[in-house]
Design a protein around this motif. Structure first.
Motif, PDB file in Angstrom:
ATOM      1  N   ASN A 112       0.802  -1.228   0.000  1.00 52.83           N
ATOM      2  CA  ASN A 112       0.000   0.000   0.000  1.00 52.83           C
ATOM      3  C   ASN A 112       0.833   1.276   0.000  1.00 52.83           C
ATOM      4  OD1 ASN A 112      -3.001  -0.861   0.400  1.00 52.83           O
ATOM      5  ND2 ASN A 112      -1.864  -2.149   1.848  1.00 52.83           N
ATOM      6  N   ASN A 113       2.154   1.115  -0.062  1.00 57.82           N
ATOM      7  CA  ASN A 113       3.061   2.267  -0.043  1.00 57.82           C
ATOM      8  C   ASN A 113       2.851   3.114   1.212  1.00 57.82           C
ATOM      9  OD1 ASN A 113       5.179   3.769  -1.105  1.00 57.82           O
ATOM     10  ND2 ASN A 113       3.830   5.166  -2.199  1.00 57.82           N
ATOM     11  N   TRP A 114       2.717   2.414   2.365  1.00 58.01           N
ATOM     12  CA  TRP A 114       2.594   3.073   3.662  1.00 58.01           C
ATOM     13  C   TRP A 114       3.932   3.021   4.386  1.00 58.01           C
ATOM     14  CZ3 TRP A 114      -2.216  -0.226   5.352  1.00 58.01           C
ATOM     15  CH2 TRP A 114      -3.349   0.199   4.630  1.00 58.01           C
ATOM     16  N   GLN A 115       4.118   3.919   5.336  1.00 60.20           N
ATOM     17  CA  GLN A 115       5.279   3.848   6.208  1.00 60.20           C
ATOM     18  C   GLN A 115       5.071   2.740   7.242  1.00 60.20           C
ATOM     19  OE1 GLN A 115       6.173   7.660   7.971  1.00 60.20           O
ATOM     20  NE2 GLN A 115       5.934   8.752   6.034  1.00 60.20           N
ATOM     21  N   PHE A 116       6.180   2.144   7.684  1.00 55.99           N
ATOM     22  CA  PHE A 116       6.129   1.154   8.756  1.00 55.99           C
ATOM     23  C   PHE A 116       7.031   1.673   9.864  1.00 55.99           C
ATOM     24  CE2 PHE A 116       7.510  -3.207  10.403  1.00 55.99           C
ATOM     25  CZ  PHE A 116       6.373  -3.351  11.184  1.00 55.99           C
ATOM     26  N   ILE A 117       6.427   2.026  10.999  1.00 55.53           N
ATOM     27  CA  ILE A 117       7.144   2.706  12.072  1.00 55.53           C
ATOM     28  C   ILE A 117       7.061   1.874  13.345  1.00 55.53           C
ATOM     29  CG2 ILE A 117       7.214   4.805  13.493  1.00 55.53           C
ATOM     30  CD1 ILE A 117       5.960   6.269  11.065  1.00 55.53           C
ATOM     31  N   THR A 118       8.207   1.688  14.006  1.00 57.82           N
ATOM     32  CA  THR A 118       8.216   0.907  15.248  1.00 57.82           C
ATOM     33  C   THR A 118       8.784   1.735  16.394  1.00 57.82           C
ATOM     34  OG1 THR A 118      10.412  -0.032  14.795  1.00 57.82           O
ATOM     35  CG2 THR A 118       8.492  -1.248  13.969  1.00 57.82           C
ATOM     36  N   TYR A 119       8.332   1.395  17.611  1.00 55.58           N
ATOM     37  CA  TYR A 119       8.762   2.097  18.812  1.00 55.58           C
ATOM     38  C   TYR A 119       9.233   1.098  19.868  1.00 55.58           C
ATOM     39  CZ  TYR A 119       6.211   6.009  16.760  1.00 55.58           C
ATOM     40  OH  TYR A 119       5.765   7.002  15.905  1.00 55.58           O
ATOM     41  N   THR A 120      10.140   1.548  20.716  1.00 51.24           N
ATOM     42  CA  THR A 120      10.594   0.712  21.823  1.00 51.24           C
ATOM     43  C   THR A 120       9.500   0.654  22.889  1.00 51.24           C
ATOM     44  OG1 THR A 120      11.571   2.560  23.036  1.00 51.24           O
ATOM     45  CG2 THR A 120      12.973   1.441  21.409  1.00 51.24           C
ATOM     46  N   PRO A 121       9.552  -0.354  23.756  1.00 53.68           N
ATOM     47  CA  PRO A 121       8.587  -0.390  24.863  1.00 53.68           C
ATOM     48  C   PRO A 121       8.616   0.886  25.697  1.00 53.68           C
ATOM     49  CG  PRO A 121       9.679  -2.511  24.653  1.00 53.68           C
ATOM     50  CD  PRO A 121      10.370  -1.590  23.699  1.00 53.68           C
ATOM     51  N   ALA A 122       9.802   1.436  25.932  1.00 54.29           N
ATOM     52  CA  ALA A 122       9.895   2.668  26.730  1.00 54.29           C
ATOM     53  C   ALA A 122       9.172   3.819  26.042  1.00 54.29           C
ATOM     54  CB  ALA A 122      11.370   3.024  26.958  1.00 54.29           C
ATOM     55  N   GLN A 123       9.315   3.920  24.727  1.00 54.51           N
ATOM     56  CA  GLN A 123       8.625   4.982  23.993  1.00 54.51           C
ATOM     57  C   GLN A 123       7.110   4.809  24.065  1.00 54.51           C
ATOM     58  OE1 GLN A 123      10.773   4.330  20.262  1.00 54.51           O
ATOM     59  NE2 GLN A 123      11.571   6.424  20.390  1.00 54.51           N
ATOM     60  N   LEU A 124       6.645   3.573  23.969  1.00 51.61           N
ATOM     61  CA  LEU A 124       5.196   3.320  24.045  1.00 51.61           C
ATOM     62  C   LEU A 124       4.668   3.605  25.447  1.00 51.61           C
ATOM     63  CD1 LEU A 124       4.899   0.035  21.927  1.00 51.61           C
ATOM     64  CD2 LEU A 124       4.436   2.385  21.213  1.00 51.61           C
ATOM     65  N   ASN A 125       5.466   3.308  26.450  1.00 49.75           N
ATOM     66  CA  ASN A 125       5.010   3.516  27.829  1.00 49.75           C
ATOM     67  C   ASN A 125       4.929   4.989  28.210  1.00 49.75           C
ATOM     68  OD1 ASN A 125       4.694   0.783  28.292  1.00 49.75           O
ATOM     69  ND2 ASN A 125       6.749   0.526  29.168  1.00 49.75           N
ATOM     70  N   GLU A 126       5.483   5.854  27.401  1.00 50.56           N
ATOM     71  CA  GLU A 126       5.366   7.292  27.644  1.00 50.56           C
ATOM     72  C   GLU A 126       3.977   7.819  27.288  1.00 50.56           C
ATOM     73  OE1 GLU A 126       8.419   9.100  25.355  1.00 50.56           O
ATOM     74  OE2 GLU A 126      10.053   8.409  26.636  1.00 50.56           O
ATOM     75  N   MET A 127       3.209   7.041  26.536  1.00 46.66           N
ATOM     76  CA  MET A 127       1.893   7.485  26.106  1.00 46.66           C
ATOM     77  C   MET A 127       0.834   7.112  27.137  1.00 46.66           C
ATOM     78  SD  MET A 127       3.055   8.821  23.455  1.00 46.66           S
ATOM     79  CE  MET A 127       1.494   9.512  22.881  1.00 46.66           C
ATOM     80  N   PRO A 128      -0.111   8.002  27.419  1.00 46.12           N
ATOM     81  CA  PRO A 128      -1.159   7.708  28.401  1.00 46.12           C
ATOM     82  C   PRO A 128      -2.143   6.673  27.862  1.00 46.12           C
ATOM     83  CG  PRO A 128      -1.600   9.802  27.316  1.00 46.12           C
ATOM     84  CD  PRO A 128      -0.246   9.359  26.838  1.00 46.12           C
ATOM     85  N   LEU A 129      -2.450   5.679  28.680  1.00 44.64           N
ATOM     86  CA  LEU A 129      -3.389   4.632  28.297  1.00 44.64           C
ATOM     87  C   LEU A 129      -4.549   4.572  29.278  1.00 44.64           C
ATOM     88  CD1 LEU A 129      -1.147   1.591  27.235  1.00 44.64           C
ATOM     89  CD2 LEU A 129      -2.251   3.303  25.790  1.00 44.64           C
ATOM     90  N   GLN A 130      -5.718   4.324  28.751  1.00 46.85           N
ATOM     91  CA  GLN A 130      -6.892   4.175  29.609  1.00 46.85           C
ATOM     92  C   GLN A 130      -6.950   2.783  30.226  1.00 46.85           C
ATOM     93  OE1 GLN A 130     -10.333   5.227  27.301  1.00 46.85           O
ATOM     94  NE2 GLN A 130      -9.619   7.320  26.902  1.00 46.85           N
ATOM     95  N   ASN A 131      -6.416   1.802  29.501  1.00 47.68           N
ATOM     96  CA  ASN A 131      -6.502   0.409  29.964  1.00 47.68           C
ATOM     97  C   ASN A 131      -5.154  -0.297  29.815  1.00 47.68           C
ATOM     98  OD1 ASN A 131      -9.545   0.226  30.379  1.00 47.68           O
ATOM     99  ND2 ASN A 131      -9.443   0.886  28.229  1.00 47.68           N
ATOM    100  N   PRO A 132      -4.153   0.080  30.632  1.00 49.43           N
ATOM    101  CA  PRO A 132      -2.859  -0.596  30.551  1.00 49.43           C
ATOM    102  C   PRO A 132      -2.979  -2.074  30.906  1.00 49.43           C
ATOM    103  CG  PRO A 132      -2.967   0.782  32.509  1.00 49.43           C
ATOM    104  CD  PRO A 132      -4.179   1.112  31.688  1.00 49.43           C
TER     105      PRO A 132
END
Length: 379
Positions: free
Chosen positions: A307-327
């Protein structure tokens, strides 16, 4: 693959308005990057630079001298963008020139991608407008040597192309372009996407007017409409498309997770079903975002390439910086992150909320966020 032979005009597979051709190692690397930034090109390069993913990316390989390919491209495309030296291009196209009212536009890009030069059919063939748009998309300097300046308005068929916008249908491009050129009243409705699309030094003409909503535009009864949205429009809005074009900005991020070995078909089916449920256009998807544990997940790699989309990955630490309603403690136990699809979508989109927080189906999960565009609005 296209085999080039003297005296024969090869068959080419045309899917986009413009052909992008490279013949050197650096040119090929750049052409592949340019195709991700500028959505309206079919890419061609020499077989010796084959990388193995050309079929998935709809890239056409040729074997033989590029001089034998150009006559076919000359007839098939609205313009050609050639990553070839200017002198060589002039020599190769000279024998196939017909008339300035019939010849396609020809652009030349240097091997380092510093300059984009309008070579042929600047006005009638649209090469000047394409030169400016393509140069903006690849962050190069446009070179237009035509003495008279082009009309400072919107090139309807290239509107937003520098940002990766694509039109939904080409059916109304010609009549809408006529409305713009003839200075009729044209409504512009922008719901998402980059805002700094007017780059001329002069103010936007009074005949182009921005409306906040489709309802306001319908009430104004314009001659033509440019609608910038990632939504599938409602039936009552279709009146705007009687002489209108829908543009799809790259405004949607898909945060995803999956079990190891999930097929590309299952992943794409989940994407298609979810976008349809939310009435969002697949053409507005910019990227799939996920955890770096999935950076080699073949299903994701195949879907993004297809689909000619970007594929972007993050480390667990980077993901944990984001606020989650249901961790999730369970997800944390296996990945080191309290969530995957939800925080990946938010982080990639620079958003604070989701269009869809999370949906699980079979072996995959999906979250959807709309990209935050913070540029100043057009006045």
């Amino acid at each position: 693959m296209i085999n080039l032979r003297e005296g024969e005009i090869p068959e080419v597979r045309v899917t986009k308005p413009y052909a992008l051709v490279a013949i050197t190692k650096h040119g090929v690397a750049n052409a592949r990057k340019y195709a991700e930034k500028f959505p309206y090109v079919d890419v061609y390069y020499m077989k010796k630079f084959e990388q193995g993913d050309e079929a998935e990316k709809n890239i056409q390989l040729f074997d033989g001298t590029v001089r034998l390919l150009l006559p076919a491209l000359f007839k098939a495309y609205k313009s050609m963008i050639l990553i070839i030296s200017l002198g060589a291009v002039v020599r190769m196209i000279a024998p196939i020139l017909v008339d300035k009212k019939k010849d396609p536009g020809v652009l030349v890009v240097d091997d380092k991608g510093q300059y984009v030069v309008s070579v042929l059919s600047g006005h009638i063939g649209g090469a000047n407008a394409l030169t400016n748009e393509f140069a903006q998309a690849i962050d190069a300097t446009p070179i237009v040597t035509t003495a008279s300046d082009v009309q400072k308005t919107i090139a309807v068929d290239l509107f937003g192309a520098r940002y990766g916008w694509v039109w939904d249908s080409e059916e109304k491009l010609t009549p809408v372009s006529a409305s713009v050129v003839n200075e009729e009243q044209v409504a512009i409705v922008q719901e998402t996407g980059e805002k700094k699309w007017w780059l001329h030094e002069t103010p936007m003409p009074d005949t182009l007017k921005i409306y906040r909503t489709t309802g306001e535009a319908i009430a104004a009864k314009p001659h033509a409409t440019l609608l910038i949205t990632d939504r599938i429009i409602e039936k009552e809005e279709e009146i705007l498309l009687e002489n209108g074009v829908i543009y799809r900005p790259k405004s949607i991020v898909l945060g995803m997770g999956c079990n190891r070995g999930t097929s590309a078909e299952e992943i794409e089916q989940l994407i298609d079903e979810t976008l349809a449920e939310l009435k969002l256009s697949k053409k507005s998807v910019k990227a799939i975002a996920t955890i770096d544990l999935k950076k080699d997940e073949q299903g994701f790699l195949q879907v993004t390439a297809r689909n000619n989309w970007q594929f972007i990955t993050y480390t667990p630490a980077q993901l944990n910086e984001m606020p989650l309603q249901n961790p999730s403690e369970t997800v944390f136990k296996f990945t080191g992150a309290y969530g995957v699809s939800e925080p990946a979508a938010l982080r990639c989109a620079n958003a604070t909320d989701w269009l869809l927080e999370k949906k699980k189906s079979g072996n995959a999960t999906i979250s959807i966020a709309r990209i935050t565009f913070d540029e100043e609005e057009i006045e």
